[in-house]
Design a protein around this motif. Structure first.
Motif, PDB file in Angstrom:
ATOM      1  N   ALA A  44      80.380 -16.263  22.889  1.00 46.56           N
ATOM      2  CA  ALA A  44      79.539 -16.345  24.348  1.00 46.56           C
ATOM      3  C   ALA A  44      79.799 -17.186  24.339  1.00 46.56           C
ATOM      4  CB  ALA A  44      78.218 -16.172  23.302  1.00 46.56           C
ATOM      5  N   ALA A  45      79.634 -18.681  23.731  1.00 43.22           N
ATOM      6  CA  ALA A  45      79.187 -20.274  24.969  1.00 43.22           C
ATOM      7  C   ALA A  45      80.272 -20.299  25.482  1.00 43.22           C
ATOM      8  CB  ALA A  45      79.097 -21.203  23.635  1.00 43.22           C
ATOM      9  N   THR A  46      81.690 -20.451  25.349  1.00 42.69           N
ATOM     10  CA  THR A  46      83.066 -20.024  25.864  1.00 42.69           C
ATOM     11  C   THR A  46      82.955 -19.268  26.812  1.00 42.69           C
ATOM     12  OG1 THR A  46      84.090 -20.125  23.983  1.00 42.69           O
ATOM     13  CG2 THR A  46      84.963 -19.908  25.273  1.00 42.69           C
ATOM     14  N   ILE A  47      81.866 -17.645  26.997  1.00 49.72           N
ATOM     15  CA  ILE A  47      82.151 -16.973  28.260  1.00 49.72           C
ATOM     16  C   ILE A  47      81.234 -17.649  28.851  1.00 49.72           C
ATOM     17  CG2 ILE A  47      80.819 -14.920  29.215  1.00 49.72           C
ATOM     18  CD1 ILE A  47      82.284 -13.502  26.325  1.00 49.72           C
ATOM     19  N   VAL A  48      79.828 -18.206  28.820  1.00 53.96           N
ATOM     20  CA  VAL A  48      79.211 -18.956  29.657  1.00 53.96           C
ATOM     21  C   VAL A  48      79.781 -20.116  30.057  1.00 53.96           C
ATOM     22  CG1 VAL A  48      76.576 -20.407  29.420  1.00 53.96           C
ATOM     23  CG2 VAL A  48      77.143 -18.190  28.432  1.00 53.96           C
ATOM     24  N   PHE A  49      80.723 -20.560  29.200  1.00 47.78           N
ATOM     25  CA  PHE A  49      81.142 -21.927  30.241  1.00 47.78           C
ATOM     26  C   PHE A  49      82.135 -21.758  31.247  1.00 47.78           C
ATOM     27  CE2 PHE A  49      85.084 -24.956  30.575  1.00 47.78           C
ATOM     28  CZ  PHE A  49      84.159 -26.253  31.309  1.00 47.78           C
ATOM     29  N   GLY A 234      73.159 -19.412  37.492  1.00 45.81           N
ATOM     30  CA  GLY A 234      72.012 -19.380  36.462  1.00 45.81           C
ATOM     31  C   GLY A 234      70.917 -18.236  35.785  1.00 45.81           C
ATOM     32  N   LEU A 235      70.455 -17.307  36.664  1.00 40.21           N
ATOM     33  CA  LEU A 235      70.629 -16.274  35.929  1.00 40.21           C
ATOM     34  C   LEU A 235      70.959 -15.229  35.216  1.00 40.21           C
ATOM     35  CD1 LEU A 235      67.983 -14.313  39.601  1.00 40.21           C
ATOM     36  CD2 LEU A 235      66.978 -15.651  36.430  1.00 40.21           C
ATOM     37  N   LEU A 236      72.375 -15.695  35.476  1.00 41.38           N
ATOM     38  CA  LEU A 236      73.295 -15.188  35.091  1.00 41.38           C
ATOM     39  C   LEU A 236      73.500 -15.250  33.305  1.00 41.38           C
ATOM     40  CD1 LEU A 236      75.704 -12.516  34.769  1.00 41.38           C
ATOM     41  CD2 LEU A 236      77.170 -13.982  35.666  1.00 41.38           C
ATOM     42  N   VAL A 237      73.524 -16.765  33.500  1.00 40.76           N
ATOM     43  CA  VAL A 237      74.166 -17.346  32.010  1.00 40.76           C
ATOM     44  C   VAL A 237      72.690 -17.703  30.919  1.00 40.76           C
ATOM     45  CG1 VAL A 237      73.512 -19.776  31.170  1.00 40.76           C
ATOM     46  CG2 VAL A 237      75.400 -19.300  33.495  1.00 40.76           C
ATOM     47  N   VAL A 238      71.550 -17.614  32.031  1.00 37.69           N
ATOM     48  CA  VAL A 238      70.162 -17.234  31.280  1.00 37.69           C
ATOM     49  C   VAL A 238      70.501 -15.649  30.631  1.00 37.69           C
ATOM     50  CG1 VAL A 238      67.438 -17.320  31.382  1.00 37.69           C
ATOM     51  CG2 VAL A 238      68.915 -19.106  32.652  1.00 37.69           C
ATOM     52  N   LEU A 239      70.518 -14.814  31.427  1.00 36.58           N
ATOM     53  CA  LEU A 239      69.923 -13.193  30.268  1.00 36.58           C
ATOM     54  C   LEU A 239      71.507 -12.906  29.948  1.00 36.58           C
ATOM     55  CD1 LEU A 239      69.490 -11.120  33.927  1.00 36.58           C
ATOM     56  CD2 LEU A 239      68.035 -12.328  32.502  1.00 36.58           C
ATOM     57  N   PHE A 240      72.813 -13.534  29.952  1.00 36.93           N
ATOM     58  CA  PHE A 240      73.522 -13.489  29.396  1.00 36.93           C
ATOM     59  C   PHE A 240      73.033 -14.001  27.602  1.00 36.93           C
ATOM     60  CE2 PHE A 240      78.063 -14.477  26.779  1.00 36.93           C
ATOM     61  CZ  PHE A 240      78.572 -13.439  27.405  1.00 36.93           C
ATOM     62  N   ALA A 241      73.500 -15.041  27.921  1.00 43.62           N
ATOM     63  CA  ALA A 241      72.762 -16.013  26.367  1.00 43.62           C
ATOM     64  C   ALA A 241      71.757 -15.923  26.083  1.00 43.62           C
ATOM     65  CB  ALA A 241      72.800 -18.413  26.885  1.00 43.62           C
ATOM     66  N   GLY A 242      70.396 -15.498  26.886  1.00 45.73           N
ATOM     67  CA  GLY A 242      69.446 -14.510  26.094  1.00 45.73           C
ATOM     68  C   GLY A 242      69.486 -13.523  24.825  1.00 45.73           C
ATOM     69  N   ILE A 243      70.234 -12.378  25.737  1.00 43.99           N
ATOM     70  CA  ILE A 243      70.745 -11.335  24.884  1.00 43.99           C
ATOM     71  C   ILE A 243      71.759 -11.551  23.802  1.00 43.99           C
ATOM     72  CG2 ILE A 243      71.729  -9.017  25.340  1.00 43.99           C
ATOM     73  CD1 ILE A 243      71.211  -8.727  28.455  1.00 43.99           C
ATOM     74  N   ILE A 244      72.565 -12.395  24.129  1.00 39.50           N
ATOM     75  CA  ILE A 244      73.197 -12.458  22.759  1.00 39.50           C
ATOM     76  C   ILE A 244      72.402 -13.469  22.064  1.00 39.50           C
ATOM     77  CG2 ILE A 244      75.468 -14.379  21.451  1.00 39.50           C
ATOM     78  CD1 ILE A 244      75.787 -11.823  23.577  1.00 39.50           C
ATOM     79  N   ALA A 245      71.099 -13.910  22.106  1.00 44.65           N
ATOM     80  CA  ALA A 245      70.594 -14.889  20.989  1.00 44.65           C
ATOM     81  C   ALA A 245      69.250 -13.655  20.599  1.00 44.65           C
ATOM     82  CB  ALA A 245      70.016 -16.031  21.869  1.00 44.65           C
ATOM     83  N   ILE A 246      69.080 -12.958  21.023  1.00 45.96           N
ATOM     84  CA  ILE A 246      68.660 -11.976  20.058  1.00 45.96           C
ATOM     85  C   ILE A 246      68.803 -11.146  20.036  1.00 45.96           C
ATOM     86  CG2 ILE A 246      66.248 -12.560  22.286  1.00 45.96           C
ATOM     87  CD1 ILE A 246      66.948  -9.870  23.510  1.00 45.96           C
ATOM     88  N   VAL A 247      70.127 -10.812  19.914  1.00 42.17           N
ATOM     89  CA  VAL A 247      70.987  -9.725  19.317  1.00 42.17           C
ATOM     90  C   VAL A 247      71.398  -9.931  17.562  1.00 42.17           C
ATOM     91  CG1 VAL A 247      73.603  -8.817  19.548  1.00 42.17           C
ATOM     92  CG2 VAL A 247      72.017  -8.151  20.949  1.00 42.17           C
ATOM     93  N   HIS A 248      71.250 -11.772  17.836  1.00 39.33           N
ATOM     94  CA  HIS A 248      71.642 -12.775  16.575  1.00 39.33           C
ATOM     95  C   HIS A 248      70.662 -12.858  15.821  1.00 39.33           C
ATOM     96  CE1 HIS A 248      73.636 -15.607  15.013  1.00 39.33           C
ATOM     97  NE2 HIS A 248      72.275 -16.070  14.471  1.00 39.33           N
ATOM     98  N   TYR A 249      69.822 -12.906  16.317  1.00 41.23           N
ATOM     99  CA  TYR A 249      67.959 -12.698  15.524  1.00 41.23           C
ATOM    100  C   TYR A 249      67.788 -11.634  15.067  1.00 41.23           C
ATOM    101  CZ  TYR A 249      68.155 -18.436  16.958  1.00 41.23           C
ATOM    102  OH  TYR A 249      68.778 -19.478  16.973  1.00 41.23           O
ATOM    103  N   THR A 250      67.648 -10.699  15.625  1.00 40.16           N
ATOM    104  CA  THR A 250      68.011  -9.156  15.050  1.00 40.16           C
ATOM    105  C   THR A 250      68.616  -8.435  14.246  1.00 40.16           C
ATOM    106  OG1 THR A 250      68.301  -8.416  17.426  1.00 40.16           O
ATOM    107  CG2 THR A 250      66.092  -8.415  17.456  1.00 40.16           C
ATOM    108  N   GLY A 251      69.831  -9.231  14.285  1.00 42.01           N
ATOM    109  CA  GLY A 251      70.816  -8.100  13.386  1.00 42.01           C
ATOM    110  C   GLY A 251      70.835  -7.099  13.700  1.00 42.01           C
ATOM    111  N   ILE A 252      71.423  -6.539  15.324  1.00 39.86           N
ATOM    112  CA  ILE A 252      71.094  -5.152  15.888  1.00 39.86           C
ATOM    113  C   ILE A 252      72.144  -5.231  15.706  1.00 39.86           C
ATOM    114  CG2 ILE A 252      71.339  -4.272  17.892  1.00 39.86           C
ATOM    115  CD1 ILE A 252      68.304  -4.749  17.912  1.00 39.86           C
TER     116      ILE A 252
END
Length: 627
Positions: A44-49, A234-252
């Motif tokens: 995901a970090a590579t995609i954000v870059f 900016g919005l695209l990066v925030v939304l993409f990274a944010g979704i990946i982050a909460i998926v990681h923390y919620t174990g979905i």
């Protein structure tokens, strides 16, 4: 458009892609089990870059092409015809799949909230495409608060979802919730990680939209477009990274019965109003994203038709000032793709990345050549940004083509090759026809004086410098005469009064043959030419002074490339002003010896005949020219 309106309208495609891009990436990584999911953050970090690099490179495109710089235009201008066609092929594939994927993801959002509709997902998707077709044929446009609302609602829903998810994770000390046990079905390797990267990169589709639509902004257009692009990235990066982050923390984990966004909303909101709002906003923005393709696909197709790489009927606007033929073609192709893949987003994603990043790569390569040739202020910095964007796009293109070849990417590659073959054959055919129709010096003996035909029935109110029966001013000729509608009582030749109207699109051998035929009837003649703008009108006047100035000319200006409507209006006015005349409308017609090429030429005569059928005493005839 103001920036606040342009942002949601032009960003709907890009921002909505976070509804399926992160899920597509995770769906590949989960095949390697827990070890594969451990790579979700680095990928995901590579995609954000990559998003940031492509966004910065398109800022340079906006500066260089303030009138709109789509991939087809940029690649054609700087790399040549074939790269331009390849870029167009990527764009066309992208737009078709945008409709299919967005509809599929939108239907998935609906069926996740209402599982009982899952069995009807294909039918719901086809119905949505039909609604989009009907709406766009009626001339609906993306403008104003109506189209801005779904995008803003989706952004609010995603930001709220990310905020709640991160807040819950913070309460746990940012310790991830263990996900259910996952059995690996594939080994973890570089190819699997590259496949996940290519799938997740589909979240970048639609980034090009703002660079295409620079003239739609308020002044200063290019500066406002660049600002809007920055906000979108900016919005695209925030939304993409944010979704990946909460998926990681919620174990979905991705599931076939329910989307990842729906699972996240259930975990954070339960089944309450916020869950319903999140799913409704997601479905709405995905349908809006599908509708953006209905603006871009017909426009690119019209540019191809203008350059003789597609049938010229696609350059014609309908009565609603929309490219109706392109809209119909897009609906048919998107519907076929959607049905063929049973409306499954996961099955459509492998086709998506090839077209998107083929267009990105060629556009950025074209910009590198552009800056190298121009070498104006800051050209080195701009060239560097575009070069980085082009290299990264090429890496994703090659990765998607190799790793997803057997999953469906081969379909996109075959479609691109077929598109290139068909468009080059069409251009070759039009070049052959143009050579056959081209006027040559001294090939036609021009009349040395104005034609003054012999007319047995006097025409009242007509002035002429040579013959009182010949109109010097055809408009004055049309303005005089009876005001009422006459009966169709002519049953003998002597009772018929003729006036010939010759419709000429361009002065070529077919047009000259139609003019010769009209002059041979020895009746008053008026030549009518429909121009799409002052530049074309001036060009035609220059040709007319050389080849056709012996006949009176009436020019009609139609800036929206409509032909039938202005012709019908003019002929109808002429008919009402002189109902005693029989108007003979004469058109040149290209007749192909090889019938398979007939569809590449206009059916103006048939369409005009249908439109004029209600008028009395109007005859439409064609003069064939065989090629």
């Amino acid at each position: 458009m103001r920036k606040l309106v342009a942002l949601p309208v032009l960003s709907a495609d890009a921002l909505s892609s976070v509804a399926y891009g992160p899920e597509a990436m995770l769906a590949v990584l989960v095949l390697a089990g827990t070890a594969g999911l451990g790579y979700s953050i680095p990928v995901a970090a590579t995609i954000v870059f990559l998003m940031l690099a492509i966004g910065v490179s398109y800022r340079q495109t906006i500066r260089a092409y303030p009138r709109g710089g789509g991939s087809y235009i940029v690649a054609s201008d700087n790399l040549g015809r074939v790269p331009g066609l390849l870029a167009a092929a990527g764009l066309m594939t992208d737009y078709i799949l945008t409709v299919a994927v967005s509809i599929a993801a939108g239907v998935a959002a609906i069926t996740s909230a209402v599982p009982s509709l899952a069995s009807s997902s294909v039918l719901i998707g086809v119905a949505a495409i039909v609604v989009l077709l009907a709406g766009n044929l009626r001339g609906i446009r993306q403008a104003g608060a109506i189209f801005a609302a779904p995008t803003y609602a989706f952004v609010i829903a995603m930001v709220a979802l990310i905020a709640v998810g991160l807040s819950d994770a913070a309460d746990r000390g940012f310790h991830p919730v263990p996900h259910p046990p996952v059995n690996a079905t594939e080994g973890l390797g570089i190819l699997l990680v590259m496949r996940a990267f290519a799938s997740g990169a589909t979240a970048m589709t639609g980034i090009e939209a703002i660079s295409n639509a620079v003239p739609a902004f308020k002044p200063v257009e290019w500066r406002n477009a660049r600002t809007t692009l920055t906000w979108m990235i900016g919005l695209l990066v925030v939304l993409f990274a944010g979704i990946i982050a909460i998926v990681h923390y919620t174990g979905i984990l991705p599931r076939s019965q329910e989307t990842v966004l729906s699972q996240l909303a259930h975990v954070n909101y339960g089944s309450g109003p916020m869950y319903v709002f999140t799913q409704a906003a997601t479905a709405a923005v995905l349908l809006l994203a599908a509708n953006t393709a209905y603006n871009d696909f017909p426009r690119v197709l019209s540019l191809l038709a203008r350059d003789d790489h597609a049938p010229r009927l696609f350059a014609r606007m309908g009565d609603r000032l929309a490219f109706s033929n392109g809209i119909i073609l897009l609906s048919i192709l998107a519907g076929l793709v959607y049905v063929a893949f049973n409306g499954r987003t996961a099955s459509l994603i492998p086709l998506y990345a090839v077209g998107v990043f083929l267009a990105f790569t060629l556009s950025q390569a074209g910009m590198v050549v552009h800056w190298w040739r121009l070498r104006d202020r800051h050209w080195r910095k701009s060239l560097l940004f575009n070069a980085i964007g082009g290299v990264l796009s090429a890496i994703v293109l090659i990765t998607a083509g190799i790793t997803k070849f057997t999953e469906g990417a081969w379909v996109a590659l075959v479609a691109v090759a077929l598109f290139l073959f068909v468009t080059t054959r069409i251009r070759r055919h039009y070049d052959t026809v143009a050579a056959a129709l081209r006027l040559q010096r001294h090939s036609i003996e021009l009349p040395r004086r104005t034609i003054a035909p012999r007319v047995d029935v006097p025409l009242q109110g007509v002035e002429s410098s040579r013959d009182p029966r010949h109109p010097r001013d055809p408009q004055a000729f049309a303005r005089t005469g009876a005001a009422g509608e006459s009966e169709e009582a002519e049953e003998v030749p002597e009772e018929i009064r003729h006036f010939s109207l010759v419709l000429i699109e361009t002065l070529d051998r077919a047009g000259m043959r139609a003019l010769a035929y009209a002059a041979s009837l020895q009746q008053p003649v008026l030549v009518i030419h429909v121009s799409t703008g002052e530049v074309e009108a001036e060009r035609f006047r220059g040709q007319w002074k050389l080849w056709g100035d012996h006949l009176p000319l009436q020019e009609l200006v139609s800036p929206y490339r409509a032909v039938i409507a202005p012709l019908v209006n003019y002929i109808e006015a002429l008919h009402h002003q002189r109902p005693d005349l029989t108007l003979t409308v004469i058109l040149p017609e290209i007749v192909m010896c090889q019938r398979r090429f007939s569809a590449l030429h206009s059916r103006t005569a048939a369409r005009l005949r249908r439109a004029l059928r209600p008028l009395r005493k109007v005859v439409v005839t064609t003069v064939p020219f065989h090629v």
